[in-house]
Design a protein around this motif. Structure first.
Motif, PDB file in Angstrom:
ATOM      1  N   SER A 184      52.396 -10.881  31.134  1.00 53.84           N
ATOM      2  CA  SER A 184      52.004 -11.637  30.125  1.00 53.84           C
ATOM      3  C   SER A 184      50.966 -12.149  29.326  1.00 53.84           C
ATOM      4  O   SER A 184      50.161 -10.561  29.036  1.00 53.84           O
ATOM      5  N   GLU A 185      49.802 -12.206  28.574  1.00 51.82           N
ATOM      6  CA  GLU A 185      49.208 -12.493  27.997  1.00 51.82           C
ATOM      7  C   GLU A 185      48.097 -10.975  27.864  1.00 51.82           C
ATOM      8  O   GLU A 185      47.936 -10.589  27.505  1.00 51.82           O
ATOM      9  N   ASN A 237      53.191 -24.028  28.200  1.00 53.79           N
ATOM     10  CA  ASN A 237      53.630 -22.788  28.566  1.00 53.79           C
ATOM     11  C   ASN A 237      53.040 -21.761  28.500  1.00 53.79           C
ATOM     12  O   ASN A 237      52.516 -21.763  27.829  1.00 53.79           O
ATOM     13  N   ASP A 238      52.676 -20.695  29.830  1.00 49.59           N
ATOM     14  CA  ASP A 238      52.558 -19.665  29.133  1.00 49.59           C
ATOM     15  C   ASP A 238      53.457 -18.316  29.400  1.00 49.59           C
ATOM     16  O   ASP A 238      54.645 -17.954  28.777  1.00 49.59           O
ATOM     17  N   ARG A 283      55.131 -15.465  28.087  1.00 47.32           N
ATOM     18  CA  ARG A 283      55.508 -13.648  28.720  1.00 47.32           C
ATOM     19  C   ARG A 283      55.790 -13.269  27.506  1.00 47.32           C
ATOM     20  O   ARG A 283      56.902 -13.500  26.742  1.00 47.32           O
TER      21      ARG A 283
END
Length: 420
Positions: free
Chosen positions: A240-241, A283-284, A286
Motif C-alpha cells: 500500500s502507499e 482506487n488505492d 498498490r
C-alpha cells in the motif's frame, strides 16, 4: 424522637467527615498520603523488537526469460519444445532457415583464413627469433638481426648486452606463443561454427541460455515467441502507499503457509515505483514488489507456483534493548512511566521512547533493565505515592513468612484488606 436525632447527627457527622477527607485528598500540596493499589506490574527487560509489514503474497518463478525471433530476415520452420516442458541451458527451442546462411558461412570462412594467416606469421617470426638467438650464442659479434625484429624487440642491439638481448628474445617468444594459442582456439571455434552450419543444411536452431519450464509458446510468431520460467521460485506481492514508505530493497522477508513445513526466508529484490494499476482518485494505489527466496542449505522444499503465503517484511529490528509493554507508557506530551521503588513508592520517570512494535516499546532513556513498572499508569493519581499489591498465595514461600513477626503479619494483612 431522640433516636431520629441520633441518626441525623451520625449522618451529618459522616458526611462532614467524608467531605473533609475528600477536600484534603484533592487539595493541591495536600499532605494526606495516598496509597496506590498496583495489581499488575512488569519488569524492564532486554528484548528484541522487530517492526514488520504484514501482507499477503504469492509464489512465482524468480525470473522469466523471453526468446525473440526475427521474422523479417528469417523463415520459421518448427518448434522443438512444448508448453510445460522442462529445459536445461543450451536446449534447442525452435528451427528456422535464413537466406543469410551462405553469407554467414562465407564470413566465417574468411575470418578463419585470416586467423590461420596470423598463426603462420607468428610461426615465421618465432623462427627468425630462434635463428638469431642461436647465432648470438655461437658468436655475438657475427650475429645479424632483421630490422623488423629489432623494432619489435624495442631494443638497441649496438648498446645492449648479450644477456639483455637474450632475455628480451625469451620474453618475446613466450608472448608470441600465448598469442598463437589464443588464435588456435579461435580457429577451432570458427571451424565448429562452420561445421554446425554445414550440418544444419540450411536450418538453424535457437537455444536457451537459461534453464526452466516453458511457460508460453506464441504460435502466431509474435514476440516474445517463447517464454521460459526459471526453476528457482520467488515471491510477488504489492504494498500500500503507507507500506511503500517503509519498504526498501534488501529488507529481509519471512513467508509462512499451511502447506509449508518451515518458514521461507529471503530478501526484497525489487520494488516498482509505479502502481500496478493506473492511478485514479477512487482506487488505492498498490505497488508491486518481488522477493528472492534464499536457500539455507540441504534439500529445498518444493514450492508450487501460485501458492499463497503470509509475508512478514522486517522494516526495522533492534536486539538487546530495554523494553516494556506499550500499555505501560503514559502517552502524553512528555511520555512517562511509573516505577515501583524498593522503599514502597510509585515514582514518575520521564522516558525517551525508541522503536515500538509487537506490543513492545523500546526505552532509550528512563528506568533501567530490571526495574519494576506499573502496567496501568493512568491508575496512578499522584506521584511518589505508597503502593500495595495483591498477595499471590501460590508464590508465597513458607520460609519467607517465618521471617516476619506476628505483629508485622497482622499489620500487612490489615493494610492490604483496608486499602483494597
Amino acid at each position: 424522637m431522640k433516636g431520629k436525632w441520633k441518626v441525623t447527627a451520625v449522618s451529618v457527622a459522616s458526611v462532614v467527615l467524608i467531605a473533609v477527607n475528600l477536600y484534603l485528598i484533592e487539595k493541591k500540596e495536600s499532605k494526606v498520603e495516598r496509597t496506590v493499589f498496583v495489581e499488575n506490574w512488569t519488569k524492564v527487560k532486554k528484548d528484541t523488537i522487530t517492526a514488520t509489514i504484514q501482507t499477503k503474497a504469492v509464489v512465482k518463478p524468480a525470473e522469466v526469460h523471453d526468446i525473440y525471433f526475427d521474422a523479417k530476415n528469417n523463415d520459421f520452420r518448427k518448434f522443438l519444445v512444448k508448453e510445460g516442458d522442462e529445459v536445461a541451458a543450451g536446449s534447442s527451442l525452435f528451427e528456422y532457415t535464413t537466406t543469410e546462411l551462405d553469407a554467414l558461412k562465407a564470413n566465417l570462412t574468411a575470418e578463419k583464413t585470416a586467423v590461420e594467416g596470423e598463426v603462420s606469421g607468428i610461426d615465421q617470426y618465432v623462427a627468425k627469433l630462434r635463428a638469431y638467438q642461436g647465432n648470438l650464442e655461437r658468436d655475438p659479434s657475427k650475429a645479424v638481426i632483421d630490422d623488423s625484429i629489432e623494432q619489435k624487440l624495442n631494443i638497441d642491439i649496438t648498446t645492449s648486452s648479450s644477456d639483455l638481448i637474450k632475455s628480451n628474445i625469451e620474453q618475446e617468444m613466450y608472448k608470441q606463443e600465448l598469442e598463437k594459442n589464443r588464435l588456435n582456439e579461435k580457429v577451432k571455434m570458427l571451424s565448429a561454427q562452420l561445421s554446425s552450419i554445414e550440418t544444419q543444411a540450411n536450418s538453424i536452431e535457437t537455444t536457451t541460455e537459461a534453464g526452466g519450464i516453458v511457460k508460453n509458446i506464441n504460435k502466431n510468431l509474435n514476440n516474445p515467441i517463447i517464454s521460459i520460467a526459471s526453476a528457482n521460485m520467488g515471491i510477488e506481492g504489492d504494498f500500500s502507499e503507507s507500506e511503500m514508505k517503509k519498504a526498501e530493497v534488501g529488507m529481509t522477508i519471512k513467508a509462512t503457509a499451511p502447506d509449508l513445513k518451515q518458514e521461507l526466508k529471503g530478501k526484497i529484490s525489487r520494488i516498482h515505483s509505479y502502481p500496478a494499476e493506473e492511478p485514479t482518485l477512487k482506487n488505492d494505489n498498490r505497488f508491486p514488489f518481488q522477493a528472492m527466496i534464499e536457500s539455507e542449505g540441504g534439500e529445498a522444499e518444493p514450492l508450487m507456483v501460485g501458492s499463497k503465503v503470509d509475508l512478514s517484511v522486517i522494516t526495522n529490528q533492534k536486539a538487546g534493548v530495554p523494553s516494556i509493554p506499550v500499555g505501560a507508557v503514559h502517552q502524553t506530551k512528555k511520555p512517562h512511566v511509573y516505577k515501583l521503588t524498593k522503599k514502597g513508592y510509585v515514582d514518575k520517570h520521564y522516558a525517551t521512547l525508541g522503536l515500538k512494535a509487537e506490543g513492545k516499546q523500546e526505552l532509550i532513556k528512563g528506568p533501567a533493565v530490571g526495574d519494576f513498572i506499573v502496567m496501568e499508569p493512568k491508575m496512578v493519581s499522584k506521584n511518589h505515592s505508597h503502593f500495595i499489591t495483591p498477595v499471590h498465595f501460590e508464590k508465597v514461600k513458607t520460609d519467607t513468612l517465618k521471617k516476619f513477626t506476628t505483629r508485622e503479619k497482622v499489620r500487612y494483612l490489615l493494610l492490604g484488606i483496608l486499602e483494597k
